[in-house]
Structure formats: structure tokens, C-alpha cells
Design an enzyme around this catalytic site. Sequence first.
Site, PDB file in Angstrom:
ATOM      1  CD  GLU A   1      75.712  49.051  36.268  1.00  0.00           C
ATOM      2  OE1 GLU A   1      75.815  49.721  37.115  1.00  0.00           O
ATOM      3  OE2 GLU A   1      74.914  48.425  35.826  1.00  0.00           O
TER       4      GLU A   1
ATOM      5  CG  HIS B   1      90.171  21.265  34.729  1.00  0.00           C
ATOM      6  ND1 HIS B   1      91.061  20.081  34.337  1.00  0.00           N
ATOM      7  CD2 HIS B   1      90.451  21.620  35.905  1.00  0.00           C
ATOM      8  CE1 HIS B   1      92.077  19.955  35.279  1.00  0.00           C
ATOM      9  NE2 HIS B   1      91.523  21.036  36.212  1.00  0.00           N
TER      10      HIS B   1
ATOM     11  CE  LYS C   1      67.865  51.032  36.082  1.00  0.00           C
ATOM     12  NZ  LYS C   1      68.103  51.583  36.895  1.00  0.00           N
TER      13      LYS C   1
HETATM   14  O1  PA5 Z   1      76.064  51.034  40.151  1.00  0.00           O
HETATM   15  C1  PA5 Z   1      74.613  51.235  40.048  1.00  0.00           C
HETATM   16  O2  PA5 Z   1      74.179  52.489  40.477  1.00  0.00           O
HETATM   17  C2  PA5 Z   1      73.693  50.302  39.553  1.00  0.00           C
HETATM   18  O3  PA5 Z   1      74.291  49.059  39.217  1.00  0.00           O
HETATM   19  C3  PA5 Z   1      72.697  49.948  40.715  1.00  0.00           C
HETATM   20  O4  PA5 Z   1      73.261  49.415  41.922  1.00  0.00           O
HETATM   21  C4  PA5 Z   1      71.476  49.206  40.152  1.00  0.00           C
HETATM   22  O5  PA5 Z   1      71.161  49.525  39.035  1.00  0.00           O
HETATM   23  C5  PA5 Z   1      70.403  48.948  41.260  1.00  0.00           C
HETATM   24  O6  PA5 Z   1      69.908  50.258  41.632  1.00  0.00           O
HETATM   25  P1  PA5 Z   1      69.062  50.694  42.753  1.00  0.00           P
HETATM   26  O7  PA5 Z   1      69.790  50.424  44.082  1.00  0.00           O
HETATM   27  O8  PA5 Z   1      68.790  51.879  42.612  1.00  0.00           O
HETATM   28  O9  PA5 Z   1      67.874  49.575  42.691  1.00  0.00           O
END
Ligand code: PA5
Length: 501
Positions: A340, A361, A476
Site C-alpha cells: 500500500e 519445500h 471500495k
Molecule cells: O493503511 C491503511 O490506511 C489501510 O490499510 C487501513 O489500515 C485499512 O484499510 C483499514 O482502515 P480503517 O482502520 O480505517 O478501517
Amino acid sequence: MQLPDENIEYNYQRALAQPAEAWTPLAELQSQHLISTDRFDAFKKVAMDVRGVVGAERELLNPPAKLRPLHSGFIDLPQKLLDQFKRKQDASEVGKIIRISNRLREDVDRIVVLGTGGSYLGPRALIEALCHSYHNEMPAKLRMGKPRMYFEGNNHDNDPLQDLFELLENTCVDPDLTDERWGVIVASKSGDTLETAATYRAVKAEAAKFYGPKSPMLKRVIVPITGAKSKLRELCRAEGYADEDVLSIPEEVGGRYSVFTPVGLLPAATVGLDIRAMLLGAATMTRRFLEEPFDRNPVLQFAAVNYLLTEEQKKHTRVTAVWTRKLEAVGWWYDQLLSESLGKTGRGPTPVTMVASRDLHSRGQQHQDGPRDKMVNNLVVRTVAHPAVMVGMADRNEDDLNQFSRKGLPDLMESAHKGVTDAYAEAARPTADVLLPALTEHTIGQLLQMLMLATVVEGRMMGVNPYGQPGVEAYKSNLTRHLKATPNLPKGEVRDAAKGA
Ligand code: PA5
């Protein structure tokens, strides 16, 4: 707090092509696939300059548009939390986390941790690395009051959630008995992540069935962790939560950088982990990053080696080989952090976690002999916590193991590590080792902070913003569109099990 000398180190010599005295096939391969020492030496200055840039970003209160989003709050957070704890003790954020974790330990024997992405992988990484490998299966007495932990709310996966409800319904019958009570930690910074929000609603309904819809226990055993302005925060207010019973994720800390906020710290403290030692490890790593020269700075070394291999040597697959399965969830956590943070505008390494020696393995052949697109970072813990399991002598030696009778599993593991890194080196396939002296709160604190800092540094080296994840937004909003278009079931009807997804 007295801690042993437990600094973690990055050993990267095998990623560098040493100057060859004569032409050999191996020297030729090394020159093609490893980093030349000249290039590496020249790059140290670039790395130090980027360190200055990342350091300065911490001070920007109003960042220019090209730097947004900027979530660098994680860098100083561990030291800030420790300083605040020293000054304010119980009234500090750490004090509050410890108070709520003690309450949960007294109140319940099982906790369902809800969250996804950074709100899931951080706590899971801490707990799997540092708790007993069979924590949930241990009898309550041996767990010394530390609740069992289950992770949900990270998926839209119907059947595992129904399985969990079945487990809770069958093992938690009487809410008057502590060892039959269960609680919830729900973490979502935005509060609008559908996986977590929908599961939370269903889990709350189960809890209301168990404790009674108006039971005061509900607010004691369900602990929300969220951002300042989230839908979850609004929901908590509407449900009458007192402000001090809702924990906060600071705005300036991004989801995947949130392991040292209550997101990671509350579940960790609840299973009895020493969160102050963890924070101290993380704060120590920040200090090393900001103050040490390149040759004593594992953050800059890790970022430089991995950047050069990805961007200049085209090793686009980054394997994290963990040499204990206790670190497998740390590998998954790093997979998310890297994907990310750096997977943007058509760029960024593809992370893969493997557990050694187990996955040698399955993946070993491909890593040794497949496409030359990989860099392997080994995470190696130098000591084991328990006495070694010995091979031992046996009357029947058909398996030919008596020759190793006085060796233990740690010796086998060390030989496997040496064996595979030699084999990769002999084929000019780059590897490096992150070395942890032991697996403790302090070293895990250092390790996770090192990987977060190195990811930010690498992003800045690439010219990619390591914060934010614009690519996930498309998924999303499409999900919501499809869900809105899905016909509603008639009131009161539950979807037929056989119809599937
Ligand atoms: O790095 C990030 O922002 C994302 O991976 C969030 O952690 C993930 O989408 C979860 O988001 P939230 O904590 O708002 O539910």
C-alpha cells in the site's frame, strides 16, 4: 526498565558484488544481478540526504499539496507515548491502555479483535510473534488470565464468522462466569471500512443476545479504537460511550503505520505483553535512524539495498523469509505495508512472505532456479526461548540420524539457513539478513519501526508518496455500488445457505 543489549542489525554483504580479481562465470553473474560496491558507496550520500528529508517532514504542520497525505506521526509516536507515560502515568495514553487491558483481562476469557488492513495485521503480528504458539488452546490457568484472541472483521467471509459464533454460543453459556464471558476490540481509523463495520454490527448483536441488550457489561467488554472524526466515533457517542472508554488513533498516523497506537498496543497489553518495552524498542530505532551514520543505521541500509535492487537491478519481487513461523504474521504485515505504501503509479516491489525452512519445500526451487527477479530478506532470530529439542540417540538407526544425536532443532535451522544462503550466493541471487538477538517486545518494537521507517525512506527515494492508498478507493466505491444494486431479501428472511456468494 533495564533491557539487555538487544540491537537488531542488517547484514547485506551478500547483496553486493565484490570487485573480482579475474573474470569467472560467477563474477559475471554477480556484476549483472548484485549491487556494485562503487554504486553502493556512492548511494550512501543519497540515503543520508533522504534521511534529512524524512526527518524534516516530521516538523511540517501544514504540508504543501504535493506532500499530502503526510502521515509521519508514527516516527516520533513511541517516544512521545513513553514521555507522556513518565509525566502523567495513569492519566497518559499508555496508562489508559493498561487500565482498559487490565479490565478486559478481569472481565473476559475470549476477545474478538475486529479490524482489517493496518487495524488487523499489526496486532496479529505482535501477538503471534510474542505469545505462546498455542495460546488459545492453553488452559486458562496456564494462560494466567490472558484472554484467548480471535481475529475477524477483516473480510466478508460468512462461514468463518458463523463458525466463531457457534464456538462462542457453545463455550460461553453463562455471562456470570468470567471464564465464559467474551469481549470485543474493534479498530477502524476511518470507521467506514465495510468489512469491519458490518462484522461489528453482527458481533454486537451476538453480544447483546449473550449479555442482554441493556446490560452495562456491553460497554465494559466492547472497546472501540478509532479516529477523531469517524463514523465509528459517532456511533460510540450515540450509544452513550464515555470519551475515556474509546481509544484514539492519532490523525497524523496512517492505518498501516498504526501498530504502536492503541490498535496494536491494546490487544498486546491485554495478552500481557510489555508494551513499554515495545515502545522503547521502536523509539530506539527512530533515534538510530535520525542520528547514526549510514554504517550503523539499519533503516538506511535496508532502504538503500532494497531500493537499488528493485529499481536498478530489476528485482521486483521482494521475499521476506522468516526463519521462525512466529514471525509469519510480521511478514504479512510487511506485505501490506510495502504494497500500500509503494505500489503506486505502476511501480513498487511485489512482496511475498515465506516461512523457512518450511516453504523451501514449496518455493525453494523457484527462488533458486526461477526468474531472476527476487531479493530475499531473511528475518533471523539468533536465539530460541525454550531449551533445544534434541535429535537424540535411538536403538533403530534406519533413518541414519544417530550421527546428529547431539544436535538440536536450532542447529538444524542454522544449517538450513547457511545452506540456502550459500546456494543463493553461489548463483548470484541476492539475499540479506535482518538479525534479531532474541524474540522479545524490545526487538519486535525495533523491527516493526525499522520496516516502517525504511518503507517511507524507500518511497521518498523512488519519488512515490508512501502515505495514503488511492488505489484501494476504487475497489471500495465499486463494492458499495454493487451492494446497493443487490436486491434486498424480504424482511426477516435469511439468505439460504446453499445459494452461496
Ligand atoms: O493503511 C491503511 O490506511 C489501510 O490499510 C487501513 O489500515 C485499512 O484499510 C483499514 O482502515 P480503517 O482502520 O480505517 O478501517
